[in-house]
Each structure stands twice: as C-alpha cells, then as structure tokens.
Write an enzyme that holds these catalytic residues in place. Structure first.
Site, PDB file in Angstrom:
ATOM      1  N   HIS A  56       0.831  -1.200   0.000  1.00 16.79           N
ATOM      2  CA  HIS A  56       0.000   0.000   0.000  1.00 16.79           C
ATOM      3  C   HIS A  56       0.869   1.256   0.000  1.00 16.79           C
ATOM      4  O   HIS A  56       2.086   1.187   0.200  1.00 16.79           O
ATOM      5  CB  HIS A  56      -0.921   0.029   1.219  1.00 16.79           C
ATOM      6  CG  HIS A  56      -2.094  -0.902   1.105  1.00 16.79           C
ATOM      7  ND1 HIS A  56      -2.032  -2.219   1.506  1.00 16.79           N
ATOM      8  CD2 HIS A  56      -3.349  -0.718   0.617  1.00 16.79           C
ATOM      9  CE1 HIS A  56      -3.208  -2.805   1.286  1.00 16.79           C
ATOM     10  NE2 HIS A  56      -4.019  -1.911   0.755  1.00 16.79           N
ATOM     11  N   LYS A  73      -0.590   4.789   4.616  1.00 13.16           N
ATOM     12  CA  LYS A  73      -1.511   3.853   5.276  1.00 13.16           C
ATOM     13  C   LYS A  73      -1.065   3.603   6.714  1.00 13.16           C
ATOM     14  O   LYS A  73       0.105   3.367   6.981  1.00 13.16           O
ATOM     15  CB  LYS A  73      -1.588   2.537   4.505  1.00 13.16           C
ATOM     16  CG  LYS A  73      -2.636   1.577   5.067  1.00 13.16           C
ATOM     17  CD  LYS A  73      -2.853   0.395   4.146  1.00 13.16           C
ATOM     18  CE  LYS A  73      -3.850  -0.600   4.720  1.00 13.16           C
ATOM     19  NZ  LYS A  73      -5.184   0.002   4.935  1.00 13.16           N
TER      20      LYS A  73
END
Length: 240
Positions: A133, A137
């Site tokens: 990600h 995040k």
C-alpha cells in the site's frame, strides 16, 4: 436509497459522495470543514436508509449508535478495529443490518474465495500473503490481508498468522506468513502464494484506483436495503 457518508471530507468519503450522486442524504466529518457537521447530533436524524463509514475505526461507536437510534443500516468500510470495536459491531448487528468488510472490492471477495479453494486443494502447501500500500496507510497488515488469512483459516483451522519475519524465522507447518510493504502511492496490491515442493500458485489482485472501493461500498449499501438485522460481508454480496 438515501445514504449518509461518515468521513465525508476524506479522500474516500468524497469518492463515495460522487458514487452516490442524488442518493446522498447527508455528510458527517470530525474535522467539520467545508460546512460539514462534526457529529450525527449536528446532522439530525433525517431519513437515511444507511450510513457508509469511511472515516476512522474509532468512529464506529457513534456510527453504530446512530444506526440503532434511527433503525438504518450501516456499511463499515474502515479497518484496524480493536477487539472492543469488533464486539460492538457484532452486538449492533443483532438490532440493525451491518455490512462489515476490510475491503469493499468485489475482486478481493473473489480473491478470498480462490485463496480458500487453493488452500483446500493443496493442504500441505506453504502459504504466504503479501500486501502493498501507499506510504500513508496507518495499519499493517491491511484489513484485506487479514480477510485473506481468515479465508484460508476456514479450511485450515490450525493456521496461525505470522506477521513479518526477522532473526531466526524458520516457518512452522501451521503458519501463514503475512508481509507488508508501504511505498509511494500504491492503491493496493494483494498476493497469495501457495507453494509446494513441485509448484507455486500465485493469486494477485491490484487496485488501479480508489473509486472501486467507493462503488463497492455503495453496492453494499444497496444490498442492505430490506435486510433483516445481521452481520453481512462481501461473501454475502457475492452469494446474493
């Protein structure tokens, strides 16, 4: 359908509003920017059928309280919930319909199903989960990685999640390795590697943009219309 968006000023909240269009019934955002109410009390009860929450896991109590008070459903699309918050979700589902998923992508739902099938077909294989990600995040492993692990655990009840490796890390037959990468602006990549001594099967899903999560959340909201109290997820939606 009329839906309220919680976390309306966030990136995902804005995408959900765009996906809802004329079905948007109201917005809530804890920052109160852009004239958006900070709380459900400020918003008022209104006539919404469902609340879509893309804010922060700590907001789940207020979302559930509003849903129970008004009798509307709730789509919980945040991740990183504590055991206490998960218990609150389960309790609320006894009163109102709740759709709870760590990932709102139909493709991820299919990936979970395939991972379960592969784990069942190769009962002795080593299984590793990789999730990638963007560098902003907060939680790791991702909620989707946990979903994939739980899918495998359905056919491997003795499975144990092993998050990250360092030092002496010889794997055990029961463990499912979960690795996390955080870099750049990656929307989301999830891979499941099923490896035997003679072959490796790799299942992969890549999100190209975040709009897919917003569209999935809106589909989940539509799914809840007319549903009895209960806890629903992407598997429920796939099988509908």
């Amino acid at each position: 359908m009329k839906a309220i968006v919680c976390g309306a000023n966030g990136a995902m909240g804005k995408l959900v509003q765009a996906s809802l269009g004329s079905h948007l019934a109201g917005c809530v955002s804890i920052d109160g920017e852009n004239g958006v109410p900070k709380t459900f009390a400020e918003l008022g009860e209104g006539n919404a059928d469902v609340v879509i929450d893309f804010s922060h896991h700590s907001a789940v109590f207020s979302v559930l309280e509003y849903a129970k008070k008004t009798g509307c459903g709730a789509v919980i699309a945040t991740t990183g919930h504590t055991p206490e918050e998960k218990q609150a979700i389960a309790e609320a589902a006894k009163t109102v319909p709740i759709f709870y998923s760590g990932n709102m992508s139909l493709g991820i739902a299919v990936l979970c199903r395939l991972a379960k099938q592969a784990a069942q077909s190769f009962p002795d294989a080593d299984i590793e989960i990789l999730e990638v990600h963007h560098n902003r995040k907060v939680d790791a492993p991702s909620g989707t990685a946990h979903m994939l692990f739980e899918a495998v655990k359905e056919v491997r009840p003795q499975a144990i999640a092993h998050c990250g490796r360092h030092g002496e890390a010889k794997r055990t037959p029961q463990e499912i390795g979960i690795s996390s990468l955080r870099m750049g602006n990656v929307v989301g990549i999830h891979e499941v590697h099923i490896c035997t001594p003679s072959q490796t099967l790799t299942l992969r899903h890549e999100a190209h943009n975040r709009a897919m999560f917003a569209d999935g959340a809106v589909e989940a909201a539509r799914f809840l219309l007319g549903k009895a109290p209960g806890l629903y997820n992407m598997t429920s939606l796939l099988e509908a």
